[in-house]
Design an enzyme around this catalytic site. Structure first.
Site, mmCIF file in Angstrom:
data_model
loop_
_atom_site.group_PDB
_atom_site.id
_atom_site.type_symbol
_atom_site.label_atom_id
_atom_site.label_comp_id
_atom_site.label_asym_id
_atom_site.label_seq_id
_atom_site.Cartn_x
_atom_site.Cartn_y
_atom_site.Cartn_z
ATOM 1 C CG HIS A 105 -2.237 -0.687 0.955
ATOM 2 N ND1 HIS A 105 -2.344 -2.051 0.898
ATOM 3 C CD2 HIS A 105 -3.480 -0.196 0.718
ATOM 4 C CE1 HIS A 105 -3.608 -2.375 0.627
ATOM 5 N NE2 HIS A 105 -4.317 -1.261 0.521
ATOM 6 C CE LYS A 124 -7.155 -9.899 11.309
ATOM 7 N NZ LYS A 124 -6.794 -9.423 12.636
#
Lengths: 173, 284
Positions: free
Chosen positions: A36, A101
């Site tokens: 990222h 999650k």
């Protein structure tokens, strides 16, 4: 249970509500912290990205090594929160879906709403189970990051729950 | 009587422990998960627990890691004072970890330099060693995932702090972990010692069986088992639930360890563990 295939279509995204159970089939990319960071640096530096973000889904996952005779090792989701600082820019660049999650920041939720995207929850801590839904794996970029490299997974009927929908509705309230 | 153990033997043993800990869920944890599944009425919580239990079955049967985050392996050694090691004990343990993680096709998750980062490897085990009486060597491997490790906290209380303040802190740590770190949790609590030792105790508490002392009425007020029971009750009232989707089961257990401390202080550490609490031990 809704069946959805990639690339994500706008109509599909808009039809999803938080809490919906979905079976996802098609291609998704794994990317976590360091990937990222690099993607966002590339966007900011106006460099070419190693993946086409438009309509893409990113799975926050760093799989285990692939045992002999298997397609992939254990491959559950990692904590999405850590990706929050990078996510709005990727959504702006066309990212449509994320799988992970846990909770997301207010900024990410707003960006999901603004860019009409969706955040899915995968069964957390169930990497062995999830490996059964993966039908192919290919390393795409940042191989030097080892398990944090970007890979393309082909999944079949990957069971997910809509965590945040395109209207900004969140399963965590 | 002096007992001799060869370092090579220790390497093999540690390697086997790594594979076992990462692929076979602890039986006390699995039992507790199954009990929680029976008790849950919340449909999402039930489904999440069902997936967790199914996952453990697949991992064991197919020798896959229960979770891709096979963690930072923490090794606890209890070395009997009458044991003599032939060779390099520390190197033997380190090699055993590398060997076991390679054998299990586990993820390389350890960064050599925490600031420069770079490519992850297997090297970087943490070893806690203690010297005990006797001629046994006990080795435990605890692969600690970092989604939950990140939620752990330490607080240095005043020595006059009340039990309620301590309880509130523990519950608040779980509350702030929220749905992110793979609930239902096992909560390790270390009380006393010093800043470093409280953290160690909190982690070592995870090794205690998760059903020890939680039955109501068995332990007098103010004792550790009673405090564990009370905290578990309070934590489960948070209704974070499995996967954070609500339900009764926010934690499977609270395990406390305590130790003498200084008159001026009261360190309390909380170590959060995900539902995949993994460890394996051997006594040589």
């Amino acid at each position: 249970m809704k069946k959805i295939t990639t690339p994500l279509k706008e109509a599909d995204i808009l039809s999803l509500r938080m809490g919906d159970e979905v079976l996802l089939s098609g291609e998704i990319y794994t990317a976590r912290d360091q990937a990222h960071k690099r993607l966002v640096e590339a966007v900011k530096g106006r460099k070419r990205l190693p993946i086409d973000l438009r309509s893409a889904i990113i799975y926050y996952c760093g799989p285990a090594k692939t045992p002999k005779g298997k397609i992939i090792g254990s491959c559950g989701p990692t904590t999405s929160r850590r990706m929050d600082i990078f996510t709005p820019l990727l959504l702006k660049k066309g990212l449509k879906g994320m799988i992970g999650k846990g909770t997301r920041s207010k900024e990410v939720r707003q960006a999901i709403r603004k860019y009409k995207a969706v955040y899915f929850l995968a069964p957390a801590g169930c990497g062995a189970l999830i490996s059964k839904y993966v039908k192919a794996l290919k390393v795409i970029a940042y191989q030097d990051l080892g398990p944090e490299s970007i890979t393309r997974l082909k999944v079949k009927d990957f069971p997910l729950i809509v965590g945040i929908d395109a209207k900004g509705g969140s399963i965590y309230g | 009587m002096i007992k001799t153990i060869k370092a090579d033997k220790i390497t093999q043993v540690v390697a086997d422990l790594c594979v076992k800990a990462n692929c076979v869920l602890r039986s006390d944890v699995l039992r507790k998960l199954k009990a929680a599944y029976k008790q849950e009425k919340n449909i999402r919580a039930k489904k999440a627990l069902e997936a967790i239990i199914k996952n453990a079955g697949i991992a064991q049967k197919e020798k896959l890691a229960i979770c891709q985050d096979t963690g930072l392996p923490i090794v606890f050694i209890e070395l009997g004072q009458d044991v003599r090691i032939i060779g390099d004990l520390k190197k033997a343990v380190m090699r055993g970890i590398e060997l076991g993680y390679k054998k299990g096709n586990f993820r390389e998750s350890i960064i050599r330099d925490p600031l420069k980062r770079g490519k992850p490897l297997y090297k970087g085990t943490i070893i806690h060693a203690d010297i005990v009486r006797g001629s046994k060597l006990k080795i435990t491997v605890l692969p600690k995932g970092f989604g939950c490790e990140n939620k752990s906290q330490l607080k240095m209380f005043n020595p006059t702090a009340s039990l309620d303040e301590i309880k509130k802190f523990v519950v608040d740590v779980v509350r702030s972990s929220g749905p992110d770190a793979c609930p239902p949790y096992v909560v390790g609590v270390g009380i006393g010692g010093a800043a470093d030792y409280a953290g160690f105790l909190a982690k070592r508490a995870l090794l205690k069986g998760i059903n020890s002392g939680h039955q109501k009425g068995l332990s007098p007020k103010g004792t550790v088992p009673e405090l564990e029971r009370e905290l578990l009750f309070e934590i489960n009232k948070l209704h974070i639930g499995p996967m954070g989707l609500g339900g009764k089961t926010t934690a499977l257990a609270v395990n406390i360890e305590n130790y003498p401390t200084h008159i001026a202080g009261l360190p309390v550490a909380v170590n959060i563990n995900c539902h995949a609490l993994r460890s394996a031990s051997v006594r040589l």
